[in-house]
Enzyme design. Sequence first.
Site, PDB file in Angstrom:
ATOM      1  N   CYS A 151       0.780  -1.197   0.144  1.00  0.00           N
ATOM      2  CA  CYS A 151       0.078  -0.023   0.140  1.00  0.00           C
ATOM      3  C   CYS A 151       0.908   1.194   0.204  1.00  0.00           C
ATOM      4  O   CYS A 151       1.745   1.480   0.985  1.00  0.00           O
ATOM      5  CB  CYS A 151      -0.948  -0.115   1.154  1.00  0.00           C
ATOM      6  SG  CYS A 151      -1.781   1.509   1.314  1.00  0.00           S
ATOM      7  N   HIS A 242      -4.027  -2.935 -10.677  1.00  0.00           N
ATOM      8  CA  HIS A 242      -4.797  -1.738 -11.078  1.00  0.00           C
ATOM      9  C   HIS A 242      -5.271  -1.875 -12.258  1.00  0.00           C
ATOM     10  O   HIS A 242      -4.321  -2.120 -13.445  1.00  0.00           O
ATOM     11  CB  HIS A 242      -3.676  -0.461 -10.982  1.00  0.00           C
ATOM     12  CG  HIS A 242      -3.141  -0.261  -9.441  1.00  0.00           C
ATOM     13  ND1 HIS A 242      -3.797   0.509  -8.515  1.00  0.00           N
ATOM     14  CD2 HIS A 242      -2.080  -0.753  -8.765  1.00  0.00           C
ATOM     15  CE1 HIS A 242      -3.242   0.412  -7.617  1.00  0.00           C
ATOM     16  NE2 HIS A 242      -2.207  -0.276  -7.526  1.00  0.00           N
ATOM     17  N   GLU A 297     -10.673   0.900  -4.212  1.00  0.00           N
ATOM     18  CA  GLU A 297      -9.794  -0.033  -3.622  1.00  0.00           C
ATOM     19  C   GLU A 297     -10.011  -1.314  -3.382  1.00  0.00           C
ATOM     20  O   GLU A 297     -11.181  -1.506  -2.827  1.00  0.00           O
ATOM     21  CB  GLU A 297      -8.838   0.671  -2.382  1.00  0.00           C
ATOM     22  CG  GLU A 297      -8.113   1.809  -2.758  1.00  0.00           C
ATOM     23  CD  GLU A 297      -6.997   1.946  -1.468  1.00  0.00           C
ATOM     24  OE1 GLU A 297      -6.168   1.093  -1.291  1.00  0.00           O
ATOM     25  OE2 GLU A 297      -7.001   3.256  -1.006  1.00  0.00           O
ATOM     26  N   CYS A 306      -4.817   6.805  -2.735  1.00  0.00           N
ATOM     27  CA  CYS A 306      -3.930   5.426  -2.934  1.00  0.00           C
ATOM     28  C   CYS A 306      -2.671   5.767  -3.679  1.00  0.00           C
ATOM     29  O   CYS A 306      -2.807   6.236  -4.775  1.00  0.00           O
ATOM     30  CB  CYS A 306      -4.820   4.546  -3.729  1.00  0.00           C
ATOM     31  SG  CYS A 306      -4.160   3.024  -4.349  1.00  0.00           S
ATOM     32  N   GLY A 309      -1.791   3.431  -6.563  1.00  0.00           N
ATOM     33  CA  GLY A 309      -2.938   3.767  -7.660  1.00  0.00           C
ATOM     34  C   GLY A 309      -2.363   5.101  -8.245  1.00  0.00           C
ATOM     35  O   GLY A 309      -2.311   5.118  -9.546  1.00  0.00           O
TER      36      GLY A 309
END
Length: 363
Positions: A151, A242, A297, A306, A309
């Site tokens: 993350c 993603h 997410e 994110c 992301g």
Amino acid sequence: MAIAAAISVPLTSPTRRSLTSFLPHQSSPSPILQFNSLRKTVSTRLRLVAAAAASSMSVEAAEKASPASFLDRREAGILHFVKYHGLGNDFILVDNRDSSEPKVTPEQAVRLCDRNFGIGADGVIFALPGINGTDYTMRIFNSDGSEPEMCGNGVRCFAKFITELENLHGNQRFTVHTGAGLIVPEIVDDGKVRVDMGEPILKASDVPTKLPPNKDHSVVKAPLDVDGVTWNVTCVSMGNPHCITFGTEGGQNLQVDELNLAEIGPKFEHHEVFPARTNTEFVQVFTPSHLKMRVWERGAGATLACGTGACAVVVAAVLEGRAARNCTVDLPGGPLQIEWREEDNHIYMTGPAEVAFYGSVPL
């Protein structure tokens, strides 16, 4: 699940480390503190302090106890934690350096992350001993109990957490083992965290996605039918999958604020072409160096930010010819600076990580 009466909340700016702490284990019963949202304003936090004081919880000055000493407390059945956020993407940080097994189970993490009956968070992050020569290991349980590989916002919070635990000051750099491989965060001069996120993974089968490659081995601006609407998507992995879209096929430039994310997000996440599910980023282009995104997410739903992301978005924007390699990416919680360096193919993410409060909770 009741929250223990051991909470300290920033009373001035949330970026400052000056804190007021509530002492646990008073003679009167501890109240249940329900946090419907932990992205509160300072004035809301002040009201929280006043309410707690009215419930006979005594208050002490933060200077009397350091964060490390607070977390060093050992009480059976009690978890001491620090709540951090990176642009509103919020996490419960746990000092787990004395064991390679998380102190909290996935089921407990779900309860802790509940915003009505728990602490409230997008995930629980554990600072564990390093392996394979790294300084530390980072693991995370999402708010639904699943475990992602990594993350981006979480690793920035992790880095600031380590500096608190180890009482480190100034520029710092250390190595972190994650499910996505080696990550190297660095505390820079302005207190922000710059993270070497490594190289993006573009091979379709490694993302993973079942969409057929249409550019070398990658999926770039490929059509994807979602509930009868064809979206153009690019698939990127930052160690976690993603799916990035700049809009529907033949549609106008995407206006991300107009999206019903709660409706469309799950349809992407659970689409059959993503065997490991996926994070999904919806992107609006302002200029070649300024993008705006909203994210759904995997395992957490709509969040304010994110990090992985944002990195994936810049990669997709470059691959689709929409942006340069150094971009400001606006997220609902604030901006991140993302650079995809041509010389080493690594992506560098720079952004803040801040303490929300310190607390204790019975498990």
